[in-house]
Design an enzyme around this catalytic site. Structure first.
Site, PDB file in Angstrom:
ATOM      1  N   ASP A 111      28.101  31.279  40.988  1.00 17.75           N
ATOM      2  CA  ASP A 111      29.530  31.595  41.038  1.00 17.75           C
ATOM      3  C   ASP A 111      30.286  30.294  40.847  1.00 17.75           C
ATOM      4  O   ASP A 111      29.711  29.198  40.916  1.00 17.75           O
ATOM      5  CB  ASP A 111      29.880  32.247  42.380  1.00 17.75           C
ATOM      6  CG  ASP A 111      31.361  32.610  42.499  1.00 17.75           C
ATOM      7  OD1 ASP A 111      31.964  32.990  41.475  1.00 17.75           O
ATOM      8  OD2 ASP A 111      31.924  32.503  43.600  1.00 17.75           O
TER       9      ASP A 111
ATOM     10  N   HIS B  21      34.903  36.168  46.030  1.00 14.75           N
ATOM     11  CA  HIS B  21      35.434  35.429  47.181  1.00 14.75           C
ATOM     12  C   HIS B  21      36.159  36.345  48.166  1.00 14.75           C
ATOM     13  O   HIS B  21      36.141  36.105  49.377  1.00 14.75           O
ATOM     14  CB  HIS B  21      36.432  34.357  46.718  1.00 14.75           C
ATOM     15  CG  HIS B  21      35.815  33.107  46.195  1.00 14.75           C
ATOM     16  ND1 HIS B  21      35.235  33.029  44.946  1.00 14.75           N
ATOM     17  CD2 HIS B  21      35.695  31.871  46.738  1.00 14.75           C
ATOM     18  CE1 HIS B  21      34.803  31.791  44.742  1.00 14.75           C
ATOM     19  NE2 HIS B  21      35.064  31.073  45.815  1.00 14.75           N
TER      20      HIS B  21
ATOM     21  N   GLY C 221      38.903  31.176  37.622  1.00 15.86           N
ATOM     22  CA  GLY C 221      39.936  32.145  37.267  1.00 15.86           C
ATOM     23  C   GLY C 221      41.232  31.534  36.804  1.00 15.86           C
ATOM     24  O   GLY C 221      42.074  32.226  36.234  1.00 15.86           O
TER      25      GLY C 221
ATOM     26  N   CYS D  23      30.225  36.324  39.636  1.00 16.33           N
ATOM     27  CA  CYS D  23      31.593  35.866  39.416  1.00 16.33           C
ATOM     28  C   CYS D  23      32.225  36.787  38.381  1.00 16.33           C
ATOM     29  O   CYS D  23      31.730  36.875  37.247  1.00 16.33           O
ATOM     30  CB  CYS D  23      31.579  34.421  38.912  1.00 16.33           C
ATOM     31  SG  CYS D  23      33.194  33.770  38.433  1.00 16.33           S
ATOM     32  N   ASN D  24      33.295  37.466  38.750  1.00 16.80           N
ATOM     33  CA  ASN D  24      33.967  38.373  37.832  1.00 16.80           C
ATOM     34  C   ASN D  24      34.513  37.633  36.610  1.00 16.80           C
ATOM     35  O   ASN D  24      34.404  38.113  35.481  1.00 16.80           O
ATOM     36  CB  ASN D  24      35.111  39.090  38.552  1.00 16.80           C
ATOM     37  CG  ASN D  24      34.627  40.153  39.512  1.00 16.80           C
ATOM     38  OD1 ASN D  24      34.485  41.315  39.163  1.00 16.80           O
ATOM     39  ND2 ASN D  24      34.369  39.759  40.750  1.00 16.80           N
ATOM     40  N   THR D  25      35.082  36.454  36.823  1.00 12.31           N
ATOM     41  CA  THR D  25      35.671  35.708  35.708  1.00 12.31           C
ATOM     42  C   THR D  25      34.603  35.282  34.710  1.00 12.31           C
ATOM     43  O   THR D  25      34.777  35.426  33.503  1.00 12.31           O
ATOM     44  CB  THR D  25      36.418  34.468  36.237  1.00 12.31           C
ATOM     45  OG1 THR D  25      37.423  34.887  37.165  1.00 12.31           O
ATOM     46  CG2 THR D  25      37.085  33.716  35.104  1.00 12.31           C
TER      47      THR D  25
ATOM     48  N   CYS E 169      37.198  39.948  42.859  1.00 16.81           N
ATOM     49  CA  CYS E 169      36.691  38.580  42.945  1.00 16.81           C
ATOM     50  C   CYS E 169      35.732  38.530  44.117  1.00 16.81           C
ATOM     51  O   CYS E 169      36.053  39.036  45.211  1.00 16.81           O
ATOM     52  CB  CYS E 169      37.836  37.586  43.137  1.00 16.81           C
ATOM     53  SG  CYS E 169      37.300  35.888  43.457  1.00 16.81           S
TER      54      CYS E 169
END
Length: 287
Positions: free
Chosen positions: A14, A204, A47, A78-80, A202
């Site tokens: 991530d 996090h 992001g 990690c979505n981004t 996200c």
């Protein structure tokens, strides 16, 4: 390069410590697997950077994990990074199973009773073409309201080292940002017109779920992707024939080591707080 086998580790990475929320679910689902986790905190937050930078870092990290740790699969926690680089990643490493994370719009649309769903994510995720594709795919009968949450990832990263994580300066900043961004999305609740489901876009944000719950109330459904990603990872390992078995305990299965390109004490604090792992499981890498 030697081929990975059942006892080879699963790589997880991530932009920072957020992916530890996914690693936590992976360890629950796959207790006999070995894991190596990389927090690219020295280059966070992804992001708020461009796609080209995120793609470059993603490919470099995948190469490091494959060459140095002989990973048998890679979870992009990690979505981004998933939206910006997962296609390039799979093209560059065709023999490496890659599991990405995406905002859980499909289950949110299925479960929402008011047909209004809020999504909080980084700006990189919200503005990505992939997110817009997901929104369009599941928008029949459901309104998605997305909010980019600038500063929230950084506040979560800073807060992990504070002496009083629940009441320190970063916790106060997190509360302020959560209230601000929730207010920008609209009203939450179960009445007609309310947002009754919130998607955490996200990794996090899983670590501030309690704060979001206090803010939004008990009736709002909060969805993250950690457990589904862990189940998908199991399915892929089974398909590949590389799932570790209980008998692999004799060869040291269930081990985990964490690396960071940022501050080592921050990763050590996060590992203790969220994974119950001692500092000896953590190491630093150049950014």
């Amino acid at each position: 390069m030697p081929q990975p086998h059942c006892t080879s580790p699963i790589g997880v990475f991530d932009s920072g410590i957020g992916g530890l929320s996914v690693l936590r679910e992976l360890r629950r689902e796959l207790p006999h697997e070995n894991f190596v986790y990389l927090a690219d905190s020295g280059n966070a937050p992804y992001g708020e950077r461009g796609d080209e930078f995120v793609e470059r870092r993603t490919l470099a990290i995948a190469r490091y994990l494959q060459e140095e740790h002989r990973i048998k699969a890679l979870v992009v926690a990690c979505n981004t990074a998933t939206t910006a680089a997962v296609a390039q990643l799979r093209g560059s490493f065709p023999d490496l199973p890659v599991i990405g994370v995406e905002p859980a719009l499909k289950p949110a649309a299925s479960s929402s009773q008011t047909h209004r769903v809020g999504v909080i994510a980084t700006r990189g995720t919200v503005q990505s073409a992939r997110f817009e594709q997901l929104r369009q795919a599941f928008s029949d009968g459901t309104e998605f309201r997305a909010q980019a949450c600038d500063g929230l990832v950084s506040a979560i990263e800073r807060g992990v080292e504070e002496e009083d994580p629940a009441n320190g300066p970063s916790a106060q900043e997190i509360r302020r940002l959560c209230a601000r961004y929730a207010g920008m999305l609209g009203s939450f609740g179960v009445r007609t017109g309310d947002i009754d489901t919130l998607v955490l876009g996200c990794t996090h944000y899983v670590f501030i779920k309690d704060e979001l719950r206090r803010l939004l109330g008990a009736d709002v459904h909060i969805i993250d992707t950690g457990a589904p990603v862990a189940r998908q990872t199991r399915r892929i390992l089974v398909q590949q024939g590389t799932l570790a078995a209980e008998s692999d305990r004799d060869t040291g299965s269930g081990q985990v080591h964490l690396y960071t390109t940022g501050r080592l004490p921050a990763l050590q604090a996060a590992a203790r707080r969220w994974l119950d792992l001692p500092a000896t499981h953590c190491s630093a890498l150049p950014a």
